[in-house]
Write a protein that holds these residues in place. Structure first.
Motif, PDB file in Angstrom:
ATOM      1  N   GLU A 219      13.442  -1.880  17.038  1.00 58.19           N
ATOM      2  CA  GLU A 219      13.389  -2.376  15.668  1.00 58.19           C
ATOM      3  C   GLU A 219      12.205  -3.318  15.443  1.00 58.19           C
ATOM      4  OE1 GLU A 219      15.146  -1.785  12.621  1.00 58.19           O
ATOM      5  OE2 GLU A 219      15.198   0.031  13.853  1.00 58.19           O
ATOM      6  N   GLU A 220      11.771  -4.055  16.466  1.00 58.18           N
ATOM      7  CA  GLU A 220      10.545  -4.853  16.301  1.00 58.18           C
ATOM      8  C   GLU A 220       9.385  -3.920  15.968  1.00 58.18           C
ATOM      9  OE1 GLU A 220       9.297  -8.315  19.039  1.00 58.18           O
ATOM     10  OE2 GLU A 220       7.637  -6.898  19.288  1.00 58.18           O
ATOM     11  N   ALA A 221       9.343  -2.779  16.666  1.00 60.37           N
ATOM     12  CA  ALA A 221       8.307  -1.785  16.363  1.00 60.37           C
ATOM     13  C   ALA A 221       8.480  -1.242  14.953  1.00 60.37           C
ATOM     14  CB  ALA A 221       8.357  -0.652  17.386  1.00 60.37           C
ATOM     15  N   ALA A 222       9.717  -0.929  14.570  1.00 57.24           N
ATOM     16  CA  ALA A 222       9.960  -0.296  13.274  1.00 57.24           C
ATOM     17  C   ALA A 222       9.626  -1.243  12.121  1.00 57.24           C
ATOM     18  CB  ALA A 222      11.413   0.162  13.197  1.00 57.24           C
ATOM     19  N   VAL A 223      10.090  -2.504  12.229  1.00 55.92           N
ATOM     20  CA  VAL A 223       9.825  -3.468  11.161  1.00 55.92           C
ATOM     21  C   VAL A 223       8.325  -3.756  11.055  1.00 55.92           C
ATOM     22  CG1 VAL A 223      10.170  -5.865  10.459  1.00 55.92           C
ATOM     23  CG2 VAL A 223      12.114  -4.502  11.239  1.00 55.92           C
ATOM     24  N   THR A 224       7.660  -3.878  12.209  1.00 57.15           N
ATOM     25  CA  THR A 224       6.207  -4.081  12.185  1.00 57.15           C
ATOM     26  C   THR A 224       5.525  -2.895  11.511  1.00 57.15           C
ATOM     27  OG1 THR A 224       6.347  -5.362  14.226  1.00 57.15           O
ATOM     28  CG2 THR A 224       4.181  -4.518  13.625  1.00 57.15           C
ATOM     29  N   ALA A 225       5.956  -1.706  11.873  1.00 55.91           N
ATOM     30  CA  ALA A 225       5.361  -0.510  11.269  1.00 55.91           C
ATOM     31  C   ALA A 225       5.547  -0.525   9.759  1.00 55.91           C
ATOM     32  CB  ALA A 225       5.988   0.749  11.880  1.00 55.91           C
ATOM     33  N   GLU A 226       6.734  -0.884   9.314  1.00 58.44           N
ATOM     34  CA  GLU A 226       6.966  -0.960   7.868  1.00 58.44           C
ATOM     35  C   GLU A 226       6.068  -2.009   7.225  1.00 58.44           C
ATOM     36  OE1 GLU A 226      11.603   0.627   8.079  1.00 58.44           O
ATOM     37  OE2 GLU A 226      11.182  -1.528   7.969  1.00 58.44           O
ATOM     38  N   ALA A 227       5.837  -3.117   7.895  1.00 62.55           N
ATOM     39  CA  ALA A 227       4.922  -4.128   7.367  1.00 62.55           C
ATOM     40  C   ALA A 227       3.505  -3.575   7.228  1.00 62.55           C
ATOM     41  CB  ALA A 227       4.922  -5.354   8.283  1.00 62.55           C
ATOM     42  N   PHE A 228       3.188  -2.560   8.056  1.00 59.88           N
ATOM     43  CA  PHE A 228       1.870  -1.913   7.984  1.00 59.88           C
ATOM     44  C   PHE A 228       1.906  -0.703   7.041  1.00 59.88           C
ATOM     45  CE2 PHE A 228       0.999  -3.242  12.647  1.00 59.88           C
ATOM     46  CZ  PHE A 228       0.715  -4.528  12.233  1.00 59.88           C
ATOM     47  N   SER A 229       2.968  -0.578   6.247  1.00 62.83           N
ATOM     48  CA  SER A 229       3.105   0.521   5.287  1.00 62.83           C
ATOM     49  C   SER A 229       3.305   1.878   5.952  1.00 62.83           C
ATOM     50  CB  SER A 229       1.904   0.577   4.331  1.00 62.83           C
ATOM     51  OG  SER A 229       1.760  -0.664   3.674  1.00 62.83           O
TER      52      SER A 229
ATOM     53  N   VAL B 135       6.136   4.625   7.735  1.00 55.81           N
ATOM     54  CA  VAL B 135       7.524   4.989   7.421  1.00 55.81           C
ATOM     55  C   VAL B 135       8.180   5.576   8.667  1.00 55.81           C
ATOM     56  CG1 VAL B 135       8.990   6.192   5.765  1.00 55.81           C
ATOM     57  CG2 VAL B 135       6.610   5.669   5.183  1.00 55.81           C
ATOM     58  N   PRO B 136       8.635   4.714   9.584  1.00 60.68           N
ATOM     59  CA  PRO B 136       9.113   5.237  10.864  1.00 60.68           C
ATOM     60  C   PRO B 136      10.387   6.066  10.733  1.00 60.68           C
ATOM     61  CG  PRO B 136       9.546   2.885  10.689  1.00 60.68           C
ATOM     62  CD  PRO B 136       8.699   3.250   9.519  1.00 60.68           C
TER      63      PRO B 136
ATOM     64  N   ARG C 158       0.839  -1.194   0.000  1.00 63.38           N
ATOM     65  CA  ARG C 158       0.000   0.000   0.000  1.00 63.38           C
ATOM     66  C   ARG C 158       0.878   1.250   0.000  1.00 63.38           C
ATOM     67  NH1 ARG C 158      -4.354  -0.386   4.459  1.00 63.38           N
ATOM     68  NH2 ARG C 158      -4.364  -2.615   4.937  1.00 63.38           N
ATOM     69  N   LYS C 159       0.263   2.390  -0.191  1.00 63.39           N
ATOM     70  CA  LYS C 159       0.993   3.663  -0.192  1.00 63.39           C
ATOM     71  C   LYS C 159       1.570   3.909   1.204  1.00 63.39           C
ATOM     72  CE  LYS C 159      -0.149   8.222  -0.601  1.00 63.39           C
ATOM     73  NZ  LYS C 159      -1.295   9.130  -0.504  1.00 63.39           N
ATOM     74  N   PRO C 160       2.867   4.213   1.316  1.00 65.10           N
ATOM     75  CA  PRO C 160       3.435   4.465   2.645  1.00 65.10           C
ATOM     76  C   PRO C 160       2.805   5.699   3.291  1.00 65.10           C
ATOM     77  CG  PRO C 160       5.143   4.528   0.925  1.00 65.10           C
ATOM     78  CD  PRO C 160       3.844   4.325   0.248  1.00 65.10           C
ATOM     79  N   ARG C 161       2.678   5.633   4.611  1.00 65.17           N
ATOM     80  CA  ARG C 161       2.012   6.689   5.364  1.00 65.17           C
ATOM     81  C   ARG C 161       3.019   7.275   6.368  1.00 65.17           C
ATOM     82  NH1 ARG C 161      -3.774   6.434   6.992  1.00 65.17           N
ATOM     83  NH2 ARG C 161      -3.757   4.307   6.191  1.00 65.17           N
ATOM     84  N   PRO C 162       3.323   8.554   6.284  1.00 67.75           N
ATOM     85  CA  PRO C 162       4.320   9.118   7.194  1.00 67.75           C
ATOM     86  C   PRO C 162       3.708   9.493   8.553  1.00 67.75           C
ATOM     87  CG  PRO C 162       3.546  10.818   5.740  1.00 67.75           C
ATOM     88  CD  PRO C 162       2.766   9.571   5.392  1.00 67.75           C
ATOM     89  N   GLY C 163       4.521   9.986   9.471  1.00 64.67           N
ATOM     90  CA  GLY C 163       4.010  10.557  10.720  1.00 64.67           C
ATOM     91  C   GLY C 163       4.456   9.845  11.978  1.00 64.67           C
ATOM     92  N   LEU C 164       5.091   8.661  11.834  1.00 62.48           N
ATOM     93  CA  LEU C 164       5.508   7.918  13.028  1.00 62.48           C
ATOM     94  C   LEU C 164       6.982   8.188  13.332  1.00 62.48           C
ATOM     95  CD1 LEU C 164       5.242   5.715  15.223  1.00 62.48           C
ATOM     96  CD2 LEU C 164       5.717   4.029  13.451  1.00 62.48           C
ATOM     97  N   VAL C 165       7.280   8.549  14.578  1.00 68.96           N
ATOM     98  CA  VAL C 165       8.662   8.666  15.039  1.00 68.96           C
ATOM     99  C   VAL C 165       8.893   7.613  16.111  1.00 68.96           C
ATOM    100  CG1 VAL C 165      10.336  10.129  16.229  1.00 68.96           C
ATOM    101  CG2 VAL C 165       8.841  11.109  14.489  1.00 68.96           C
TER     102      VAL C 165
END
Lengths: 254, 254, 254, 254, 254, 254, 254, 254
Positions: free
Chosen positions: H141-151, H153-154, H121-128
């Motif tokens: 990194e578990e959070a970051a990789v999961t976030a990327e799996a949800f499209s 962009v951490p 899907r289209k990546p969605r920004p806004g997560l730090v």
């Protein structure tokens, strides 16, 4: 027993003017004064503590009956020894202040302090006391009043919690002049870590029982301070403002 | 960032030769060095810590991969900065010592320490380290080796637990000369209370995880030290010999 | 049921003069006296306990209504059995003492004790009770009063905490004459370890709920005593002065 | 230091043939033997403990390196002092037994015990050891082997848990002849309460870490034993069979 | 909502006389009666619970205001539904009993129970309730009164703690006739293990908060019961006599 | 000992053909068989348990050595008694199954079960076992295999956690036919509450140690189940699938 | 300090019209208003918080004296700033409402809220608040009143515990329209897991201290919510309805 | 089951073409796919979760056998469903990546992620994502990789602990642009409080098990975050980077 008397006694033993057994008995007998009520000696007061640790007599009010507190204070005031009572309920504290107006009861820190003019020493600067929230004030003030009883001159920086960092940062110059810092904080107890990261002086963390639920009556703050990787930080018991001031004093007296 | 560069930069802002925004960016950029592996920066090393806290770079070995530890140590040794690694497994520590023989790995305290001759400072006396039992030695030695890395000269009094008081009492003269005492004890953790009752110096208690069952992996000792009414006693985390040495250093440097 | 009646009954069974079933019923019926209020039997009092355990009837006041306590005490006094009530609130205790002046209420130990002259036994020496601070007195006195009810003669050594070792050491000769020592201490609970290291007699540690925060309402002292490596030390529940006196008694009666 | 030497020394002081200062130094010097490895003294062994507490040297194997254990045992066997090592891993224990065949390693109780024929004393009866389940055996045997090292003769009653009361009740006569009973139990730890209700002797409860989940690694049993209202029951640390045997010994030696 | 109305409604959907959406709304609307005070609905009372679980409406008094309790009871009594209120303070309970004399307040179990003659069912035997000490009575009686409200006929065996086993054993015949046994015990909570080892029926353990210190306000008893290896024993929350009676009822109704 | 032999023996006593003392000894002697290894009797096996509790011999594998397990199983199989071993490591279990192929080792539930055809009973329906997640399966299967050993016929409903309610609701008809429901759940342990709100049968909650951090190794689930206000729910120890099956059996056998 | 003033000040520095040092002092001086009583500044009120976090001033009533609360409220009302006081005792709250009738005291949620008409903002929909039992209402209403103070419009779904699932399921349509859901539950705290499995919106769990014994004053619910595997669920402190509303606000304002 | 099929089915019921009973059965049958091994269905996989919660299938690797993980992943990849496996041991993860090279195993975060190009899907920004120390990286990194799996962009800001505040403050602009912030911290866990005081976005705190002794395996950090008075902060379980990313996703998708 003071050093001179001890040396005199040992000299008598070495000179044969005192038997080994008598010396032992005398050592025991001279050491302490006892207060008795109804045959039960309830407190041994050590007039010579200042010699041993450099700290005036302090009475923990908690767990003692009003009569016991009154007895100890009277005994000390009669002997012109300075006395600080901590954890003192208002009703007992106010009665003490009425009977012995040489001292003063402070309801915020829950302390009574009495000292004759003679025993005053030159004030010693260098202590800064920092506290996180309004509810931490009683503990911070217990530390401050105790410090004052030890002739220290605490500089107070209050209500500067970590959730509003700018409040703390504006006091950086005062903090960096400290020779010892006491930091009082409840809830997550993060303030000592932050302060210890900003100053070069020893930092004494005092967790408080402020907060509810997960604050665990001060244990979250206590464990948080102990877990900190900030260097130079040591910790005392929950709500132990008195103990922090004692530690500050032995550090500053070096 | 050192003070001179900071003042220079702020002067540029006040002279108009640097915009507010650029100053902010530069401040951020200069502050720290980053190590990167596979795009993830894993550690920000602050070369300027000595300026800010007066303590050489210390790396906690626990929770870092051998590669991360090796990378940080190499970075620091290249820059001739002294480095102490704590909580280091024997295999990693010995590899470090082989690759960088300027430093030494000590298996008892589980530390690696490296320092070029230039950065040595004049040793500073006054620290006594006391420990209760044989099993407390690794923690006591972590404190001692760290103290030596800080140019302190610890006087060690070991194996003097409270169940055999005479062992402790025979060292009273050494104890009473201390300017700071670190007391390391597991099980019931009573030794710091007893020591703090015997000396006038600040006492730093280090509970250890020695003991089983009711010793609660060090929490009984920790809670015991915090509950003590001995004055001048503060406490650090369980097994935290390193933290105790840091606190001793900031007290002695005053 | 006493031994003689039991043997008689079993003999009847073996002689055929009593059926197996009847014997069982009789055993049940004779064993205990029951007190009833509003159809609910609330306590089974065993007049024969002295035979079984050598200890007079003791009633735990806590968790019983004033009416229940009054009922049990009356029942026992009528039967001339000695009775000790522990953990008794002042108001209830004073009422008891008014109604049954054969006994006495002691507010410090919170006990009521009544015994007719006949049941007195020869006092037995050998018990020393040591306590750490003023706030530990109620528990130390619960042990002492209970011991006296058991015809023991406790030697009391009070207010000798580990932060002032000299106070304890002056009593060494009295301590070393003990056949059993009860040591009562709150906060870090280190006193029993120290005492057990000084004497050859069994030591019974009684942790108290004295202290705050990290003292954990007595659990720090309890865990500290259990973690001690001092030999010959066993422990009872927090504030359980009564239990310590019971244990002292069974040891001394051997 | 033994009594005779101490008295001699004090006499010299009183006769002027020894200065106060020298006496103090000598007292310190004579007291203990130290073992040193790589400059770190790791254990002070007190050859005179039998005089002070009547118990042979016992070494806790847990938390010591094989080399440290080997050093201490060798030192003692050379001096013909009896030695008991507890919590000893099989590999270390078997090596010890090979090198010093005067002693024996017992894998169930995890102990090594060595004694020359000379130091044997007359066996003393009166101790009964009761245990609840098969999994409690290692702790029960630690108590039993320790007791045997102290010249006691334990009578073992094993596998008699409270969920099958008839197993316990069939041993009532043996139980009632005991002068001291050690009761070892894990899980809910109810056995000591039940036993203490059946005998007139002192009962020492030893909770074990047997059980899972709610058994809390022995804390449920520990807390259960401490909460019991059975009279004459005291408690030692979880899995502390050694401590229970020590306590039994000081009670029986009275 | 009762079964008939539900089936009728679903039949209307299947016949097309009711739309899917309307059916959903109606289901929601009919299901429960709500009580409102000041716009906040504070309780949804389910008149149809008997259909679903076979148990009359029970109101937990704790945590509800007197007004809320009064409102719910009134609502149910008007609809002739039997109602049991538990954990009810004496003052509120007595007021209830005055206003609605159809029910009775019992101060020992702290319950109010009201039932019109019509709703009475045939009593069902088979439940035995055992309790350990006098202080456990309120919880045992909460179970007993609740059981009676469910038309059970509890056989009470009280004051039979494990430290005096003979008291329990004399009731073995009554115990062995039980179809379900509820065992109420505080302190070490060993009684359910012992009982479950003696009977073949399901045993429900109810730990109570009776005891102090190591009894941990009932958690020692709770953990002890859960750790037991006695078969057929399950456990409910601390002091939850009500819950035990509910469980007994669903077992007996099978 | 079975009932007939017991009655015979008591009759002999009543007829005078057996002395009281001999009867007592014989009762003790007949009751149990003991296994001995190296002089230490490590297990008393009760062949008569089926009579007393209606449950075949079950051996807890945890905490026993492979040799001890092997010895007990052999002893029972020789006597043709059915035997179930739980908490059995794969290596030990597979060896058992090789040596005694009459039984089977199941790696998921970690059980070994052996029964000769003769001892089989008629299967009894009515038990439903529900579990929350994949990781709860070993505990659910320990319950299921145990139940099968008791001749129950468990209906398994697995992987129906509360975060996906629709999965559970689709099995409502099977659930509502249950006479007893065992519900196995880790993490927050909410499933038993939800199930107990949906059925009229007794529900036995089994918390599992599944989950991390705040799941507290099963204690969150355990405490959650105990805190539930769902009626008819009782609880067993963490991961105690065996205990739940035992309880189900005694309920169903009524 | 608001943004404009900050930018102006920094511009002055960059233009040289303000020295670096003066700028720093001014920043510190302007930032906060302090309230003083008897020389102790007890609260620093930040009028600019709305700028920084978008949330009106909230005063935690707990741990503050009535005088302190009154002082802060007066200060804010004078400056026309909206103010919400939480955890306010009835007596103090009612006095506040009398003195400052612009605000209202709500006894259920224990809050006082005052806002002048001008500061009202457009209400923002999307928040649903769900609660489990009657006893959870005070916490649910603290969340609801706080949300209203933040111009949110909470939709309340109350008394829908997991032991009666049908009550919850009938509100599914309202739940599924939520943009944020706050779920308030005590005891086992299972409701947030169930709700988070039914909706796509973020769910904020609020454990309450409702329940007894194993409910552990809210910790069982807290740990249960944290252990849940339901996605999208985050948690706040026990009884922290206020914190949940704050979190809902920052989510909805995005 | 997707919405269309559900509506169709309900329409059939309303039209009479499907009986109520058949509809119920069909609903149950269609809902889920089951995987079976050896007759035990071990996982119900819900292909329709994206419809219900908008989140791809995630498999918790912990507590599942390699075979179970392999089976589920294969099942999903065959159906072209994206799949994320978390808490995956290196050996299992690498085998997965070899067999199914469409996905990648990441050893730092211990995750395997596979997605066909189509489902992107289209990546969605806004997560730090902010983390405190090097040892916290695996959770961050578990959070970051999961976030990327949800499209998502951490934006990663790592190694910025509170003991060196300047490191955090230099990233203030990046922080203030966040729409959601995940803050990962061990030890005292103070970082989320500090961050939440600096930003206006929702902050999700993730405590980690980094630290020793008083850090209590992450509970000190957890309790500290929950105790914070910083507004807008909610918390997930210890080390639950995955859960934080899920919560971030449902907040950002609004």
């Amino acid at each position: 027993m003071d050093k001179k008397r001890l040396e005199a006694l040992l000299r008598q033993v070495s000179q044969g003017s005192l038997s080994v057994r008598s010396a032992a008995e005398r050592l025991a007998a001279l050491e302490t004064a006892k207060l008795e009520t109804d045959k039960l000696e309830y407190a041994r007061i050590d007039h010579h503590r200042p010699l041993r640790r450099g700290i005036p007599e302090v009475v923990l009010g908690e767990g003692k009956s009003p009569g016991q507190i009154q007895g100890i204070v009277e005994h000390l005031i009669e002997r012109r020894a300075p006395v600080l009572v901590t954890r003192l309920e208002a009703s007992v504290g106010e009665t003490l202040a009425e009977r012995h107006p040489i001292g003063r009861y402070d309801p915020l820190s829950r302390t009574y302090f009495a000292r004759s003019a003679k025993t005053r020493r030159k004030p010693r600067p260098g202590l800064v006391i920092v506290s996180a929230g309004t509810a931490d004030l009683p503990v911070a003030e217990e530390a401050a009043v105790t410090a004052e009883a030890f002739s220290l001159v605490p500089d107070r920086i209050y209500d500067v919690g970590v959730a509003g960092l700018h409040r703390l940062l504006e006091h950086l110059p005062r903090l960096r002049q400290a020779k010892v810092v006491i930091v009082v904080a409840g809830m997550e107890g993060a303030l000592p870590s932050v302060v210890a990261g900003l100053v070069e002086a020893p930092v004494i963390g005092v967790p408080t029982s402020v907060g509810y639920g997960a604050a665990l009556a001060g244990f979250t703050a206590l464990m948080g301070m102990l877990s900190s990787c900030a260097e130079g930080l040591t910790v005392v018991n929950i709500d132990n403002g008195f103990g922090a001031a004692c530690a500050a004093r032995v550090i500053l007296q070096r």
